[in-house]
Enzyme design. Structure first.
Site, PDB file in Angstrom:
ATOM      1  N   ARG A  27       0.925  -1.128   0.049  1.00  0.00           N
ATOM      2  CA  ARG A  27       0.003   0.000   0.062  1.00  0.00           C
ATOM      3  C   ARG A  27       0.855   1.157  -0.106  1.00  0.00           C
ATOM      4  O   ARG A  27       0.313   2.363  -0.386  1.00  0.00           O
ATOM      5  CB  ARG A  27      -0.730   0.030   1.060  1.00  0.00           C
ATOM      6  CG  ARG A  27      -2.020  -1.252   0.944  1.00  0.00           C
ATOM      7  CD  ARG A  27      -3.077  -1.200   2.010  1.00  0.00           C
ATOM      8  NE  ARG A  27      -2.503  -1.270   3.295  1.00  0.00           N
ATOM      9  CZ  ARG A  27      -2.194  -2.465   4.011  1.00  0.00           C
ATOM     10  NH1 ARG A  27      -2.450  -3.344   3.671  1.00  0.00           N
ATOM     11  NH2 ARG A  27      -1.735  -2.433   5.199  1.00  0.00           N
ATOM     12  N   GLU A  70       2.374  -6.822  13.643  1.00  0.00           N
ATOM     13  CA  GLU A  70       1.357  -6.945  14.661  1.00  0.00           C
ATOM     14  C   GLU A  70       1.125  -8.512  14.960  1.00  0.00           C
ATOM     15  O   GLU A  70       0.651  -9.146  16.068  1.00  0.00           O
ATOM     16  CB  GLU A  70       0.158  -6.280  14.629  1.00  0.00           C
ATOM     17  CG  GLU A  70       0.434  -4.912  14.437  1.00  0.00           C
ATOM     18  CD  GLU A  70       0.689  -4.545  12.750  1.00  0.00           C
ATOM     19  OE1 GLU A  70      -0.375  -4.020  12.098  1.00  0.00           O
ATOM     20  OE2 GLU A  70       1.688  -4.571  12.356  1.00  0.00           O
TER      21      GLU A  70
END
Length: 171
Positions: A58, A95
């Site tokens: 992205r 994460e």
């Protein structure tokens, strides 16, 4: 325009407990997408930058248009095995797992001033790995830039050596 309203949250993606910030809803709105790029242009048009480095995937969506608008080079930081020439690589934690980033060894010339950009700052692992790669091949980091920062995850704490700009910060 409120860009934050253009980003949707997908619960439990890519795994249970994660709230994924989906920018495809912003990208499909030409005015919101243009406003996003313009905010970055306004910030960086007068700064000394030679290269914009976008982080897969992205980061390419904001980094490449920004580089074009600024008249600067664009360099992709890619996931392992995606670049055809000789690379440097860094492993980092996410994460929800770990990954490897690579950049071409010849992507920069010694001393070039680099802006690193991605859509999201979460825990800081991905951008820290990218910064390490840039420094390994001789680049000088001007700033780290993000569309959205999840402040509650403490990514800035991993990046105290760098200036950081985020258009949106969620605390």
């Amino acid at each position: 325009m409120n860009l934050e309203e253009k980003i949707r949250t997908i619960k439990d993606f890519p795994k249970e407990g994660i709230e994924f910030k989906d920018i495809t809803t912003l990208l499909k709105d030409p005015e919101a997408y243009q406003a996003t790029i313009q905010k970055f242009v306004e910030r960086y048009q007068d700064q000394e930058i030679d290269v914009v480095v976008g982080i897969e995937a992205r980061g390419f969506l904001v980094g490449a248009p920004l580089a074009l608008e600024l008249g600067k080079s664009f360099v992709p930081a890619r996931k392992e095995g995606k670049l055809p020439a000789e690379v440097v690589r860094a492993e980092y934690d996410l994460e929800y797992g770990s990954n490897i980033l690579e950049i071409h060894k010849d992507a920069l010339e010694e001393g070039q001033k680099v802006l690193i950009i991605d859509d999201l700052l979460a825990t800081g692992g991905t951008v820290k790995a990218t910064a390490d790669l840039i420094q390994e091949i001789g680049g000088e980091i001007v700033e780290l830039a993000f569309l959205l920062e999840l402040g509650f995850l403490g990514g800035r704490d991993q990046l105290v050596d760098y200036d950081i700009y985020s258009i949106i910060i969620e605390d």
